[in-house]
Design a protein around this motif. Sequence first.
Motif, PDB file in Angstrom:
ATOM      1  N   GLU A 189       0.804  -1.237   0.000  1.00  0.00           N
ATOM      2  CA  GLU A 189       0.000   0.000   0.000  1.00  0.00           C
ATOM      3  C   GLU A 189       0.830   1.276   0.000  1.00  0.00           C
ATOM      4  O   GLU A 189       0.281   2.374  -0.058  1.00  0.00           O
ATOM      5  N   ARG A 190       2.173   1.159   0.096  1.00  0.00           N
ATOM      6  CA  ARG A 190       2.953   2.328   0.504  1.00  0.00           C
ATOM      7  C   ARG A 190       3.207   3.386  -0.576  1.00  0.00           C
ATOM      8  O   ARG A 190       3.660   4.489  -0.252  1.00  0.00           O
TER       9      ARG A 190
ATOM     10  N   THR B  52      -1.389   9.311   1.081  1.00  0.00           N
ATOM     11  CA  THR B  52      -2.263   9.492   2.245  1.00  0.00           C
ATOM     12  C   THR B  52      -1.460   9.413   3.543  1.00  0.00           C
ATOM     13  O   THR B  52      -0.754   8.433   3.783  1.00  0.00           O
ATOM     14  N   ASN B  53      -1.560  10.449   4.361  1.00  0.00           N
ATOM     15  CA  ASN B  53      -0.870  10.495   5.665  1.00  0.00           C
ATOM     16  C   ASN B  53       0.651  10.475   5.573  1.00  0.00           C
ATOM     17  O   ASN B  53       1.317  10.134   6.540  1.00  0.00           O
ATOM     18  N   ARG B  54       1.201  10.778   4.380  1.00  0.00           N
ATOM     19  CA  ARG B  54       2.668  10.733   4.270  1.00  0.00           C
ATOM     20  C   ARG B  54       3.184  12.064   3.750  1.00  0.00           C
ATOM     21  O   ARG B  54       3.305  12.278   2.547  1.00  0.00           O
TER      22      ARG B  54
ATOM     23  N   ASN C 285      -7.849  -0.083  -9.283  1.00  0.00           N
ATOM     24  CA  ASN C 285      -8.424   0.223  -7.985  1.00  0.00           C
ATOM     25  C   ASN C 285      -9.030   1.612  -8.077  1.00  0.00           C
ATOM     26  O   ASN C 285      -8.303   2.588  -7.939  1.00  0.00           O
TER      27      ASN C 285
ATOM     28  N   LEU D  66     -15.563  -1.824  -5.124  1.00  0.00           N
ATOM     29  CA  LEU D  66     -15.845  -1.435  -3.733  1.00  0.00           C
ATOM     30  C   LEU D  66     -17.349  -1.504  -3.474  1.00  0.00           C
ATOM     31  O   LEU D  66     -18.144  -0.995  -4.273  1.00  0.00           O
TER      32      LEU D  66
ATOM     33  N   GLY E  37      -8.724  -3.123   2.098  1.00  0.00           N
ATOM     34  CA  GLY E  37      -7.727  -2.191   2.636  1.00  0.00           C
ATOM     35  C   GLY E  37      -7.680  -2.418   4.138  1.00  0.00           C
ATOM     36  O   GLY E  37      -8.511  -1.929   4.886  1.00  0.00           O
TER      37      GLY E  37
ATOM     38  N   SER F 210      -5.820  -1.650   6.805  1.00  0.00           N
ATOM     39  CA  SER F 210      -5.528  -0.768   7.940  1.00  0.00           C
ATOM     40  C   SER F 210      -6.703   0.124   8.346  1.00  0.00           C
ATOM     41  O   SER F 210      -6.704   0.677   9.444  1.00  0.00           O
ATOM     42  N   ASN F 211      -7.715   0.235   7.488  1.00  0.00           N
ATOM     43  CA  ASN F 211      -8.897   1.030   7.874  1.00  0.00           C
ATOM     44  C   ASN F 211      -9.514   0.527   9.176  1.00  0.00           C
ATOM     45  O   ASN F 211     -10.085   1.289   9.942  1.00  0.00           O
TER      46      ASN F 211
ATOM     47  N   ILE G  69      -4.791  -5.288   0.792  1.00  0.00           N
ATOM     48  CA  ILE G  69      -3.904  -4.146   0.588  1.00  0.00           C
ATOM     49  C   ILE G  69      -3.374  -3.761   1.958  1.00  0.00           C
ATOM     50  O   ILE G  69      -4.148  -3.473   2.873  1.00  0.00           O
TER      51      ILE G  69
HETATM   52  N1  THG Z   1      -9.678  -0.403  -0.446  1.00  0.00           N
HETATM   53  C1  THG Z   1      -9.076  -0.306  -1.650  1.00  0.00           C
HETATM   54  N2  THG Z   1      -8.069   0.544  -1.877  1.00  0.00           N
HETATM   55  C2  THG Z   1      -7.615   1.343  -0.891  1.00  0.00           C
HETATM   56  C3  THG Z   1      -8.194   1.281   0.386  1.00  0.00           C
HETATM   57  C4  THG Z   1      -9.261   0.385   0.599  1.00  0.00           C
HETATM   58  N3  THG Z   1      -6.577   2.215  -1.131  1.00  0.00           N
HETATM   59  C5  THG Z   1      -6.228   3.193  -0.149  1.00  0.00           C
HETATM   60  C6  THG Z   1      -6.386   2.645   1.251  1.00  0.00           C
HETATM   61  N4  THG Z   1      -7.684   2.072   1.392  1.00  0.00           N
HETATM   62  C7  THG Z   1      -5.320   1.605   1.531  1.00  0.00           C
HETATM   63  N5  THG Z   1      -4.016   2.174   1.440  1.00  0.00           N
HETATM   64  C8  THG Z   1      -3.444   2.925   2.474  1.00  0.00           C
HETATM   65  C9  THG Z   1      -2.251   3.576   2.224  1.00  0.00           C
HETATM   66  C10 THG Z   1      -1.636   4.289   3.234  1.00  0.00           C
HETATM   67  C11 THG Z   1      -2.200   4.363   4.496  1.00  0.00           C
HETATM   68  C12 THG Z   1      -3.407   3.715   4.734  1.00  0.00           C
HETATM   69  C13 THG Z   1      -4.020   2.985   3.719  1.00  0.00           C
HETATM   70  C14 THG Z   1      -1.539   5.078   5.591  1.00  0.00           C
HETATM   71  N6  THG Z   1      -0.239   4.751   5.812  1.00  0.00           N
HETATM   72  C15 THG Z   1       0.626   5.189   6.910  1.00  0.00           C
HETATM   73  C16 THG Z   1      -0.162   5.345   8.212  1.00  0.00           C
HETATM   74  O1  THG Z   1      -0.645   4.284   8.660  1.00  0.00           O
HETATM   75  O2  THG Z   1      -0.316   6.399   8.779  1.00  0.00           O
HETATM   76  C17 THG Z   1       1.437   6.382   6.594  1.00  0.00           C
HETATM   77  C18 THG Z   1       2.671   6.492   7.441  1.00  0.00           C
HETATM   78  C19 THG Z   1       3.873   5.723   6.945  1.00  0.00           C
HETATM   79  O3  THG Z   1       3.828   4.490   6.958  1.00  0.00           O
HETATM   80  O4  THG Z   1       4.882   6.319   6.592  1.00  0.00           O
HETATM   81  O5  THG Z   1      -2.153   5.844   6.294  1.00  0.00           O
HETATM   82  O6  THG Z   1      -9.831   0.259   1.688  1.00  0.00           O
HETATM   83  N7  THG Z   1      -9.528  -1.107  -2.631  1.00  0.00           N
END
Ligand code: THG
Length: 289
Positions: free
Chosen positions: A30-31, A35-37, A121, A147, A219, A221-222, A250
Motif C-alpha cells: 500500500e505504501r 495518504t498520511n505521508r 483500484n 468497492l 484495505g 488498515s482502515n 492491501i
Molecule cells: N480499499 C481499496 N483501496 C484502498 C483502500 C481500501 N486504497 C487506499 C487505502 N484504502 C489503503 N491504502 C493505504 C495507504 C496508506 C495508508 C493507509 C491505507 C496510511 N499509511 C501510513 C499510516 O498508517 O499512517 C502512513 C505512514 C507511513 O507508513 O509512513 O495511512 O480500503 N480497494
Amino acid sequence: MSGDFPVVKLEGTKKSVTVGDKKTPVLIGERINPTNRKKLIEQLKVGNIEVLRGEAKAQVEAGADCLDINVGVPGIDEKATMIAAIKIVQEEVDVPIVIDSSNPDVIEAALKVVQGRPGINSTTGEAKRMDSILPLVKEYDAVIIGLTLNDAGIPTESAKRIEIAKTIVSRANALGIQNDQILIDPLALACGSSQDGAIASLDTIGYIRNEMKINTTIGLSNISFGMPDRSKLNAAFLLLAVGQGLTSFIGNPLDKEIQFAIRSTGVLWGEDNFGMKYVKHCKLNAPQK
Ligand code: THG
C-alpha cells in the motif's frame, strides 16, 4: 482452489501472481500512496518520482506480491505523475501493479503504459463510476477491484454490501468481464467507531466467497483507525478475514505483525513446505543476542 472458484491472474514485467489458488492471501503493498505521508506528498509535488524506486524495492523485498500505485496529490498533474511512477516502479521491480486513482482519465493513461496485466483500484457500485471504468477493464483485459459502496455511501449492514457486490459483478459480466477478472472489496470501517463494522466486513467476505464464488481484497488498515497497537489489530483482523475466505489484501508489507500473520497462515494451512518460509521469517526476525 477446487471446484468452480475462479483464480485471478495479475501480471508484472516478469512475475505473475494468482489470487484464489491458495489460502495464504496475496499481499498488495500500500505504501506508494501519499495518504498520511507528508514527505511523500512534498516529493511528488516537486516531481521527485525517483523516491518511488526505494518504496517499490523495499516492499517487494519484504514480501509484497503486487504494488498499489496512487499518486493523487491536489495540485499536481496526476496523469503525468502516474505514468512516470509506473515506468520507474516497473524498472525497479517485476511484480504486478494495481493502478489506484479516482480519475478515469488517469486510469486509462496508466493502462496504456503499464506492462503486464494490472489491477484497477477501483470501481464502486455507482452507475457513473461503473460506466467510466468497466469498459476500460474490458478493453485492456485488466482486473477490477469493486468497492461495495454506492451513491448512498458505505452501508453498515452486510446484506446491502452484498447487494452492491452483485450489482458490480452483473454489470461487469454484461460487458464480457469474467469472474476471474474481479476482486470485490467489502470495505473495512474503523472498528473503534463502528461497533459492528468488522463483523459486517467478515460476513460479506464469507458470502462473496461461498455463495458468489468471487475473490476478495480489502484495505486492511482502515479497521484500526484511532485504536492503539494498530499493527496487532490489523493482523488479528487479517487472520479472521482469511478464515472467512479473503484471498488478497492491501497492506503494509514492512509491518512485522502482518508478515508474521501471513507466514502463519502458510504453515498452518500446509501451503509452506516443511514450514521453511515460516522458519526463515523467524530467523530473520529473531532478537539479537
Ligand atoms: N480499499 C481499496 N483501496 C484502498 C483502500 C481500501 N486504497 C487506499 C487505502 N484504502 C489503503 N491504502 C493505504 C495507504 C496508506 C495508508 C493507509 C491505507 C496510511 N499509511 C501510513 C499510516 O498508517 O499512517 C502512513 C505512514 C507511513 O507508513 O509512513 O495511512 O480500503 N480497494
